[in-house]
Write an enzyme that holds these catalytic residues in place. Structure first.
Site, PDB file in Angstrom:
ATOM      1  N   HIS A   1      -3.344   6.946   1.603  1.00 38.30           N
ATOM      2  CA  HIS A   1      -4.095   5.889   1.621  1.00 38.30           C
ATOM      3  C   HIS A   1      -5.757   5.626   2.096  1.00 38.30           C
ATOM      4  CE1 HIS A   1      -3.702   1.448   0.668  1.00 38.30           C
ATOM      5  NE2 HIS A   1      -3.871   0.955   1.694  1.00 38.30           N
ATOM      6  N   ASN A  24      -9.952   0.186  -0.765  1.00 44.16           N
ATOM      7  CA  ASN A  24      -8.815  -0.470  -0.412  1.00 44.16           C
ATOM      8  C   ASN A  24      -7.804  -0.598  -1.551  1.00 44.16           C
ATOM      9  OD1 ASN A  24      -6.169  -0.623   0.041  1.00 44.16           O
ATOM     10  ND2 ASN A  24      -6.095  -1.294   1.956  1.00 44.16           N
ATOM     11  N   CYS A  66       1.127  -0.723  -0.011  1.00 50.87           N
ATOM     12  CA  CYS A  66       0.204  -0.473  -0.180  1.00 50.87           C
ATOM     13  C   CYS A  66       0.824   1.570   0.034  1.00 50.87           C
ATOM     14  CB  CYS A  66      -1.221  -0.399   0.934  1.00 50.87           C
ATOM     15  SG  CYS A  66      -2.431  -1.515   0.993  1.00 50.87           S
TER      16      CYS A  66
END
Length: 314
Positions: A236, A266, A108
């Site tokens: 993020h 996500n 990520c």
């Protein structure tokens, strides 16, 4: 300097109600804990490279005809193949055969790591114009029967074009901060021999808030910015709780925190560039805005960056 931005998500959408029909969960349970309502997922014949090509092409168009790409960096932890890297195939599909092309994997945090890599390529003279893509197809490694992970992730790709420039140019990348701690490898992982991804949710939450906040503060110091200087915080998009908590820890007003996690979930390395592209499309980030980025991912890795938003066509 950032000169173009692009994004792509696959057309198929999975809603919370879709998941609730198959798992022991509900829309209220998912939304209250993650802030996610829908996520996009690929069809069986679509790979990470397909998403990356679409986002990359959009970023090149955004950057304009004078952008001659001489390097492609792909941040992903779901490459098309274990070997070779996916970036050369993406470059070839974009008509960029012959340019430098390689993958990086910081999960990520991959896009922020990629910004540092692209900056280094340009500073060293190895490249003058870099296409940086974050793309992941996490639906290929998330257990669809796991109620703790299946609601969290979506597939997508986001990309930017970076060029050589001066510190006061529109789109300038002012500072980058990176970090890692391999002792936390088990927090976010696909173990050797396993098919499915695993996540230690509560521990990830604690470490993500701590490290994203710390990295953001450090990069603000490097850039010579105060928290009040930040016009838009684009972190993020792991879940809404993390975004809000990090914003609060930093002292950034909620209206300056951009979130698209409700619609896309996500998307791992695609998360930040996808959010930047969506913020640009929505008019939530404008030319001259001071933008703060921050991320936490598997490894464990983390990072932050400070940049000034360029004057891009819509």
């Amino acid at each position: 300097m950032l000169a173009g931005v692009g994004a792509h998500v696959p057309p198929s959408i999975v809603t919370n109600e879709d998941l609730a029909s198959k798992l022991d969960t509900s829309d209220d349970w998912i939304t209250s804990r993650t802030g996610i309502s829908t996520r996009h997922v690929v069809e069986a014949d679509t790979a990470t490279s397909d998403l990356a090509v679409r986002a990359g092409a959009a970023a090149i168009t955004s950057a304009g005809p004078d952008s001659r790409i001489d390097a492609v960096v792909l941040a992903t932890s779901t490459p098309d193949r274990r070997c070779p890297a996916t970036a050369p195939a993406v470059a070839s599909a974009l008509g960029l055969s012959g340019v430098a092309a390689f993958d990086i994997d910081a999960v990520c945090s991959g896009f922020v790591y990629g910004l540092a890599v692209a900056e280094g390529l340009i500073a060293s003279g190895a490249a003058q114009c870099v296409l940086l893509i974050g793309a992941d197809v996490f639906s290929s490694i998330v257990d669809p029967t796991d109620r703790t992970t299946a609601p969290l992730f979506g597939d997508g790709a986001g990309a930017v074009v970076l060029k050589a420039g001066a510190p006061d140019d529109a789109g300038a990348l002012h500072a980058v901060e990176l970090g890692s701690d391999g002792a936390l490898v088990e927090l976010i992982t696909v173990r050797a021999g396993d098919r499915w991804f695993s996540l230690q949710g509560q521990a990830v939450y604690r470490h993500a808030v701590t490290r994203m906040t710390e990295a953001a503060r450090n990069v603000l110091k490097k850039a010579g910015w105060s928290v009040e200087d930040v016009d838009r915080f684009v972190a993020h998009q792991a879940n809404l709780r993390i975004l809000r908590t990090v914003g609060t820890e930093l002292g950034i007003d909620p209206d300056r925190v951009y979130a698209n996690v409700s619609a896309v979930g996500n998307t791992v390395a695609a998360s930040i560039p996808l959010a930047l592209a969506h913020a640009h499309e929505a008019g939530r980030v404008r030319a001259g805005d001071r933008v703060l980025l921050s991320a936490f991912g598997g490894g464990a890795t983390w990072g932050a960056a400070a940049l000034t938003w360029p004057d891009l066509a819509n």
